[in-house]
Write an enzyme that holds these catalytic residues in place. Sequence first.
Site, PDB file in Angstrom:
ATOM      1  N   HIS A 154     -46.797  33.081  21.361  1.00  0.00           N
ATOM      2  CA  HIS A 154     -47.149  34.285  22.136  1.00  0.00           C
ATOM      3  C   HIS A 154     -46.280  34.486  23.366  1.00  0.00           C
ATOM      4  CE1 HIS A 154     -51.276  35.003  20.286  1.00  0.00           C
ATOM      5  NE2 HIS A 154     -50.512  36.048  20.078  1.00  0.00           N
ATOM      6  N   CYS A 198     -33.608  44.641   8.077  1.00  0.00           N
ATOM      7  CA  CYS A 198     -34.652  44.792   9.101  1.00  0.00           C
ATOM      8  C   CYS A 198     -35.082  43.439   9.655  1.00  0.00           C
ATOM      9  CB  CYS A 198     -35.847  45.558   8.555  1.00  0.00           C
ATOM     10  SG  CYS A 198     -36.643  44.743   7.166  1.00  0.00           S
TER      11      CYS A 198
END
Length: 551
Positions: free
Chosen positions: A183, A479
């Site tokens: 995170h 991508c």
Amino acid sequence: MNYRGLGVGLGIVVGPVRRMFTVVPEPADEVSALSLKDERVRAREALETVAVELESRARQAGGDAADVLAAQAMMARDPDVWDDIEALLVQRKTAEWAVSQAFSAFVGMLKSLGGTQAERAADLVDVSRRTVAIIMDVPYGEIPECDEPYVLVAEDLAPADTAMLDLSCVLALVTSGGSPTAHTAILARAKGLVAVVSAAGVLDIPDGEIVVVDAAEGTIECAPDADRIAEVRERMSHEDDEGDLSDGQLSDGTAIPLLANVGSLGNVQNALAKGAEGVGLLRTEFLFFEEDVAPSVEEQTARYREILVALDGRKAVARTLDAGADKPLAFLPLGKEDNPALGVRGIRTVHKHEQLLRDQLESLSAAGSAVPSDLWVMAPMVADATEAEWFASMAREAGIRTVGVMIEVPSCAVVADQVFDAVDFVSIGTNDLTQYALAADRQNGEVAAYQDAWHPAVLRLIRMVGDAATASKKPLSVCGEAASDPLLAVILVGLGVTSLSMVPNALREVRSTLAKYSLEEARVLAAIALDARSAADARSRVRDALPRSPR
Ligand code: PEP
Ligand code: MG
């Protein structure tokens, strides 16, 4: 001495180091001198103070950070954790001991699950340390005062702290722990903060030492000379320029549309502000991470529609749910697997849950017809042409006009010519393609060095796909994170890639680098990289061959 870690983003900065220590003294296992009632109050009040503080930070931070912080606040109020604390308190343990023991049992459990669950353990450790620090009345991980902008060096920053970093004070974040998918790194990336994580030994750099932090290289250079400092300062001075928001193109005018990878409506707005020409990867699973039951067709249609409205007719490439392995979805139980990255993930999950795919395709099709839009739909983790045909027929049946697949599994790259016969376009997911080509779990920090799309084996697989795209005259995008590496983006174009999709923060540098090379020059550089012996060798051969440095 220089240090190496894993860079997050592409920026470069120079500045003095300020270290932050996030260690709280270990509570002792001793009999409490207080009453059970008093110990309960100490534990309860500290947990509530932490929860309230995290909620208030969540409100201030907004965006992705708000969700992480709100989840942490919930951990502080988790009734299961409280039951374990209570069980220790009644044994006459102190509040600080009970809290630290109860949380560490949950931390151990998360770590044993591995993957992203293990990375969430850091969030829980932070809640535990904050609570214990309050009970023991000791300072915890205060961000250093800002008398001048500095490079923050820490063991691992808590999401709560990353979210609150004042970008006018903190030039860069360097951690000795962490990984690019934890995170803290995700939030650093969202803030556009230069960061290098997992850089062993950096806590030894003394406060005040001048360092250059280069996220693209993943390096921390200590005591740079005056010329290097001047060069980096010059690059930093252009960081805040509005920059050129024009469409992507090579120096010879060849158009290379530059698109964005997004997972929310907010991401779309940010991407457009940074000049994205559309969305090249909508990670639809990110829209429904929180849901316990599968979203209905109506609910899904509404979510896709708002994204298409924001895109106002620009290209939108939606990927169908990519669940499993590092991306568990609560409403799609998959069971435990020994090797989840090699197991039931991506399109493989919907072979068993076909209605889920049918509902998603119906929702995408309904959203696409409800508003003026250019909607393309692709499936993740497709293994070969048969699987591509299966997906394409179902998508076309649902009314999707432009159907594609992601090439992330090496087998699919090898038979790319057959795959192009089945679909209208292909997008290469270089994150997974690299993990599978090099047999290195992208969630495992121990083998992170193998996760490098510059490797000639990965580039040769991409060349096979590029040749098939050229022969079929169909569009080919990348991508994965490789598209956001400016020089690698040039190589990809040289291998036959016709558009690139990336994190919005990378658009500016990729746009300006592509504009320096013609298609012919990109092909020459690609040929040099294909001949290299390793990822590092490919980088250095290509840099040596540059007509002029883009860096
Ligand atoms: C990839 O694998 O490169 C990709 C874009 O998909 P994700 O990172 O979401 O697995
Ligand atoms: Mg992938």
